[in-house]
Design an enzyme around this catalytic site. Sequence first.
Site, short mmCIF file in Angstrom:
data_model
loop_
_atom_site.label_atom_id
_atom_site.label_comp_id
_atom_site.label_asym_id
_atom_site.label_seq_id
_atom_site.Cartn_x
_atom_site.Cartn_y
_atom_site.Cartn_z
N GLY A 1 0.72 -1.50 0.12
CA GLY A 1 -0.07 -0.18 -0.30
C GLY A 1 1.03 1.43 -0.13
O GLY A 1 0.58 2.06 0.31
N TYR B 1 -12.78 -4.23 11.64
CA TYR B 1 -11.60 -4.02 11.70
C TYR B 1 -10.47 -4.13 12.80
O TYR B 1 -9.73 -4.37 12.91
CB TYR B 1 -11.30 -1.88 11.18
CG TYR B 1 -10.34 -1.53 11.14
CD1 TYR B 1 -9.60 -1.26 9.57
CD2 TYR B 1 -9.55 -0.92 12.04
CE1 TYR B 1 -8.81 0.16 9.58
CE2 TYR B 1 -8.83 0.66 11.48
CZ TYR B 1 -7.76 0.17 10.59
OH TYR B 1 -6.91 1.39 10.10
P1 NAP Z 1 -5.01 5.05 1.96
O1 NAP Z 1 -4.60 6.36 1.99
O2 NAP Z 1 -6.64 4.60 2.26
O3 NAP Z 1 -4.18 4.05 1.34
C1 NAP Z 1 -4.85 2.50 1.73
C2 NAP Z 1 -3.58 1.84 0.69
O4 NAP Z 1 -3.23 0.13 0.88
C3 NAP Z 1 -3.45 2.20 -0.57
O5 NAP Z 1 -1.99 2.42 -1.48
C4 NAP Z 1 -3.80 1.06 -1.56
O6 NAP Z 1 -3.19 0.95 -2.67
C5 NAP Z 1 -3.10 -0.30 -0.44
N1 NAP Z 1 -4.33 -1.33 -0.57
C6 NAP Z 1 -5.58 -1.34 -0.26
N2 NAP Z 1 -5.84 -2.68 -0.15
C7 NAP Z 1 -4.78 -3.61 -0.82
C8 NAP Z 1 -4.79 -4.75 -1.19
N3 NAP Z 1 -5.85 -5.80 -1.42
N4 NAP Z 1 -3.18 -4.86 -1.66
C9 NAP Z 1 -2.23 -3.80 -1.28
N5 NAP Z 1 -2.73 -2.56 -2.02
C10 NAP Z 1 -3.83 -2.52 -1.25
O7 NAP Z 1 -5.01 4.10 3.83
P2 NAP Z 1 -3.76 5.04 4.53
O8 NAP Z 1 -4.58 5.88 5.83
O9 NAP Z 1 -2.44 5.47 5.04
O10 NAP Z 1 -3.48 3.73 5.96
C11 NAP Z 1 -2.43 2.82 6.06
C12 NAP Z 1 -2.59 1.51 6.75
O11 NAP Z 1 -2.44 2.52 8.06
C13 NAP Z 1 -4.14 0.45 6.46
O12 NAP Z 1 -3.42 -0.31 7.05
C14 NAP Z 1 -4.54 1.68 7.76
O13 NAP Z 1 -5.95 0.30 8.35
C15 NAP Z 1 -3.42 2.21 8.57
N6 NAP Z 1 -4.65 2.99 9.85
C16 NAP Z 1 -4.04 3.95 8.83
C17 NAP Z 1 -4.81 5.91 9.69
C18 NAP Z 1 -5.63 6.72 9.48
O14 NAP Z 1 -6.26 7.83 10.44
N7 NAP Z 1 -5.14 6.54 8.02
C19 NAP Z 1 -5.63 4.76 11.43
C20 NAP Z 1 -4.70 3.69 11.96
C21 NAP Z 1 -4.24 2.70 11.02
P3 NAP Z 1 -4.53 1.97 -4.10
O15 NAP Z 1 -3.37 2.89 -4.06
O16 NAP Z 1 -3.76 0.68 -4.99
O17 NAP Z 1 -5.55 1.40 -3.13
#
Ligand code: NAP
Length: 243
Positions: A9, A154
């Site tokens: 990701g 989640y």
């Molecule tokens: P985001 O902006 O929605 O980005 C998600 C990323 O994951 C994108 O690069 C997406 O690729 C990739 N992805 C989704 N499904 C996938 C799959 N099946 N195989 C490979 N790649 C996949 O999310 P983010 O906020 O940066 O989150 C990153 C991590 O941090 C996640 O694990 C999330 O649960 C965790 N997190 C986030 C927050 C928050 O507040 N944002 C808080 C706690 C934890 P594409 O671009 O190709 O779709």
Amino acid sequence: MRKYALVTGGSRGIGRAVCIKLARMGYDILINYVSNAAEAQKTLELVRQAGQDGEILMFDVSKREQVRKAIELWENDHPEEYIEVLVNNAGIRRDNVLVFMPEEDWHRVLGITLDGFYNVTQAVLQPMLVHKQGRIINVTSVSGLKGQSGQANYSAAKGGLIAATKALALEVARKRVTVNAVAPGFIETDMTEGLDTAALKNTIPALRFGTPEEVAELVGFLASPQAAYITGEVISINGGLYT
Ligand code: NAP
């Protein structure tokens, strides 16, 4: 010998910031994404601006065969090299109260987080053990520590990832491979877009969302030689949201 880090990701959000941070630390970056090729390309450009090279690896982390093939291809192209740092960052949320949660949303969230951890980690672990040098950093969440209403899927996935982090840390510590988790609170990315930001900010002691760059700094530290004696840990980064 060049050093390589794989960020799942890596096309957007926290993953992109981690790619840039690890590039600044001297790693060539394998940028994984699943559907957003243009954003992955943009991350690659940013990695190059940071002075390192990179490659884009498209696979769905939840699909074992896709992961295996992509890593095998990379290994065939780099017979003398290995992936020293793995950041299991790919994740989605499909929020709903459990009573109305579609089966598909339960399985998809667990599949990407837990099967994804298993598929990608197993594909790259052996060379880390052989070289007696490796870092695995799992991006979990405050929801996996405290549970979150409307996020049974989640929370289960992220809680499971924390337990897997601790178990694997014990298995590989003697081979100088560390396994840690970071647990962000609310971070400004596409994932949190559309939430009631103004109301949520008031629930955070620091009165703001975190940035992907702040999370990336923590991941960078855990990947660094200075963090060699930290393993099996979960480090919160949440502005005091849950302590
Ligand atoms: P985001 O902006 O929605 O980005 C998600 C990323 O994951 C994108 O690069 C997406 O690729 C990739 N992805 C989704 N499904 C996938 C799959 N099946 N195989 C490979 N790649 C996949 O999310 P983010 O906020 O940066 O989150 C990153 C991590 O941090 C996640 O694990 C999330 O649960 C965790 N997190 C986030 C927050 C928050 O507040 N944002 C808080 C706690 C934890 P594409 O671009 O190709 O779709």
